[in-house]
Design a protein around this motif. Sequence first.
Motif, mmCIF file in Angstrom:
data_model
loop_
_atom_site.group_PDB
_atom_site.id
_atom_site.type_symbol
_atom_site.label_atom_id
_atom_site.label_comp_id
_atom_site.label_asym_id
_atom_site.label_seq_id
_atom_site.Cartn_x
_atom_site.Cartn_y
_atom_site.Cartn_z
ATOM 1 N N LYS A 51 12.895 -2.955 7.015
ATOM 2 C CA LYS A 51 13.844 -4.064 7.128
ATOM 3 C C LYS A 51 13.377 -5.291 6.358
ATOM 4 C CE LYS A 51 15.854 -2.849 11.620
ATOM 5 N NZ LYS A 51 15.935 -3.188 13.054
ATOM 6 N N LYS A 52 12.084 -5.610 6.476
ATOM 7 C CA LYS A 52 11.562 -6.786 5.786
ATOM 8 C C LYS A 52 11.634 -6.595 4.273
ATOM 9 C CE LYS A 52 8.412 -9.843 7.218
ATOM 10 N NZ LYS A 52 7.144 -10.458 7.638
ATOM 11 N N SER B 222 0.827 -1.203 0.000
ATOM 12 C CA SER B 222 0.000 0.000 0.000
ATOM 13 C C SER B 222 0.863 1.255 0.000
ATOM 14 C CB SER B 222 -0.956 0.002 1.195
ATOM 15 O OG SER B 222 -0.238 -0.058 2.403
ATOM 16 N N GLU B 223 2.056 1.180 0.602
ATOM 17 C CA GLU B 223 2.980 2.316 0.614
ATOM 18 C C GLU B 223 4.254 2.004 -0.167
ATOM 19 O OE1 GLU B 223 2.345 5.279 1.859
ATOM 20 O OE2 GLU B 223 0.343 4.630 2.475
ATOM 21 N N GLY B 224 4.225 0.964 -0.978
ATOM 22 C CA GLY B 224 5.401 0.584 -1.754
ATOM 23 C C GLY B 224 6.376 -0.281 -0.984
ATOM 24 N N LEU B 225 6.018 -0.682 0.244
ATOM 25 C CA LEU B 225 6.862 -1.548 1.067
ATOM 26 C C LEU B 225 6.079 -2.796 1.440
ATOM 27 C CD1 LEU B 225 8.309 1.067 3.599
ATOM 28 C CD2 LEU B 225 9.454 0.160 1.572
ATOM 29 N N LEU B 226 6.792 -3.813 1.916
ATOM 30 C CA LEU B 226 6.123 -4.979 2.469
ATOM 31 C C LEU B 226 5.524 -4.613 3.822
ATOM 32 C CD1 LEU B 226 8.631 -7.853 1.625
ATOM 33 C CD2 LEU B 226 6.706 -6.999 0.280
ATOM 34 N N ASP B 227 4.580 -5.419 4.258
ATOM 35 C CA ASP B 227 3.914 -5.165 5.531
ATOM 36 C C ASP B 227 4.859 -5.444 6.695
ATOM 37 O OD1 ASP B 227 1.849 -4.468 7.174
ATOM 38 O OD2 ASP B 227 0.622 -6.244 6.793
ATOM 39 N N TYR B 228 4.612 -4.799 7.817
ATOM 40 C CA TYR B 228 5.397 -5.060 9.023
ATOM 41 C C TYR B 228 4.975 -6.402 9.636
ATOM 42 C CZ TYR B 228 1.108 -3.001 10.915
ATOM 43 O OH TYR B 228 -0.204 -2.715 11.198
ATOM 44 N N PRO B 229 5.787 -6.993 10.542
ATOM 45 C CA PRO B 229 5.433 -8.277 11.166
ATOM 46 C C PRO B 229 4.221 -8.131 12.090
ATOM 47 C CG PRO B 229 7.779 -7.792 11.432
ATOM 48 C CD PRO B 229 7.133 -6.552 10.922
ATOM 49 N N HIS B 230 3.423 -9.180 12.156
ATOM 50 C CA HIS B 230 2.242 -9.212 13.023
ATOM 51 C C HIS B 230 2.410 -10.300 14.072
ATOM 52 C CE1 HIS B 230 -0.170 -6.566 10.421
ATOM 53 N NE2 HIS B 230 0.533 -7.114 9.445
ATOM 54 N N TYR B 231 1.876 -10.048 15.264
ATOM 55 C CA TYR B 231 1.924 -11.015 16.365
ATOM 56 C C TYR B 231 0.574 -11.035 17.066
ATOM 57 C CZ TYR B 231 7.010 -10.626 15.870
ATOM 58 O OH TYR B 231 8.295 -10.629 15.384
ATOM 59 N N ASN C 143 2.352 2.161 23.889
ATOM 60 C CA ASN C 143 2.756 3.470 23.372
ATOM 61 C C ASN C 143 2.582 3.460 21.844
ATOM 62 O OD1 ASN C 143 4.320 5.643 22.299
ATOM 63 N ND2 ASN C 143 5.440 5.771 24.244
ATOM 64 N N HIS C 144 1.515 4.076 21.386
ATOM 65 C CA HIS C 144 1.166 3.988 19.959
ATOM 66 C C HIS C 144 2.174 4.673 19.047
ATOM 67 C CE1 HIS C 144 -2.580 1.996 20.814
ATOM 68 N NE2 HIS C 144 -2.876 2.915 21.709
ATOM 69 N N ALA C 145 2.807 5.719 19.519
ATOM 70 C CA ALA C 145 3.831 6.385 18.710
ATOM 71 C C ALA C 145 5.040 5.474 18.522
ATOM 72 C CB ALA C 145 4.255 7.697 19.366
ATOM 73 N N GLU C 146 5.474 4.820 19.609
ATOM 74 C CA GLU C 146 6.602 3.884 19.505
ATOM 75 C C GLU C 146 6.247 2.689 18.634
ATOM 76 O OE1 GLU C 146 8.213 2.642 23.215
ATOM 77 O OE2 GLU C 146 8.654 4.686 23.906
ATOM 78 N N ILE C 147 5.013 2.197 18.761
ATOM 79 C CA ILE C 147 4.567 1.057 17.953
ATOM 80 C C ILE C 147 4.582 1.439 16.466
ATOM 81 C CG2 ILE C 147 2.571 -0.378 17.376
ATOM 82 C CD1 ILE C 147 1.887 -0.340 20.402
ATOM 83 N N ALA C 148 4.085 2.628 16.149
ATOM 84 C CA ALA C 148 4.062 3.081 14.751
ATOM 85 C C ALA C 148 5.472 3.197 14.202
ATOM 86 C CB ALA C 148 3.331 4.412 14.640
ATOM 87 N N ARG C 149 6.388 3.730 14.997
ATOM 88 C CA ARG C 149 7.777 3.870 14.571
ATOM 89 C C ARG C 149 8.411 2.493 14.352
ATOM 90 N NH1 ARG C 149 8.748 7.793 17.555
ATOM 91 N NH2 ARG C 149 9.295 6.665 19.451
#
Length: 202
Positions: free
Chosen positions: A189-190, A147-156, A175-181
């Motif tokens: 990285k992925k 959606s942003e030209g990158l692969l998705d981040y990892p999910h848990y 901490n939503h800001a830290e999570i977003a970062r």
Amino acid sequence: MDVKVHDLRGWTHDKHKQVDDRPFGGGDGMVLKPEPIFAAVEELTGASERKGYAAGTRVVLLSPQGRVFKQAVANELAKGAHVVLICGRYEGVDERVAESLVTDEISIGDYVLSGGEPAAVVVVDAVVRLIPGALGSETSAINESFSEGLLDYPHYTRPPEFRGMRVPDVLLNGNHAEIARWRAEQALKKTERNRPDLLDKK
């Protein structure tokens, strides 16, 4: 939204309901004839030789020779009011279909299938999920790979520890800001690890 499947034989006029024939110039296999394809598309879209397609109509030939299907193409098709997918078969489709009938020629990858039907399933699934209301969450189709030209981040998910493997602490701290970062960094990285070609394009 409706998805309908049509059999080209319904637009033939011979007793054998023939939709293919041998290629001019010789060669292997059979080629899908233009007559039933033109007749089917014109009936399904209301178009004709003199009258073009209504606004928002897309007629797509699924073919190994088409432009590669990507998320951006799915987004384009999702904005269409009426999308017709033509599934190739046999050795191919009469070139006059690509030249004069379709608005798009699309390939789902650099390989050859026995027919365009599996490709149609891929396109339909990728497009339908972009239509508002199709998914449970309105942001599901936005926050994912490509959606942003990158692969998705990892999910848990639960449990927080499984066979000695722990969920990253940042996802548990609220901490939503830290999570977003963290998610943005992990997506980068992925992508760098699995699809560095996407970074070259960005």
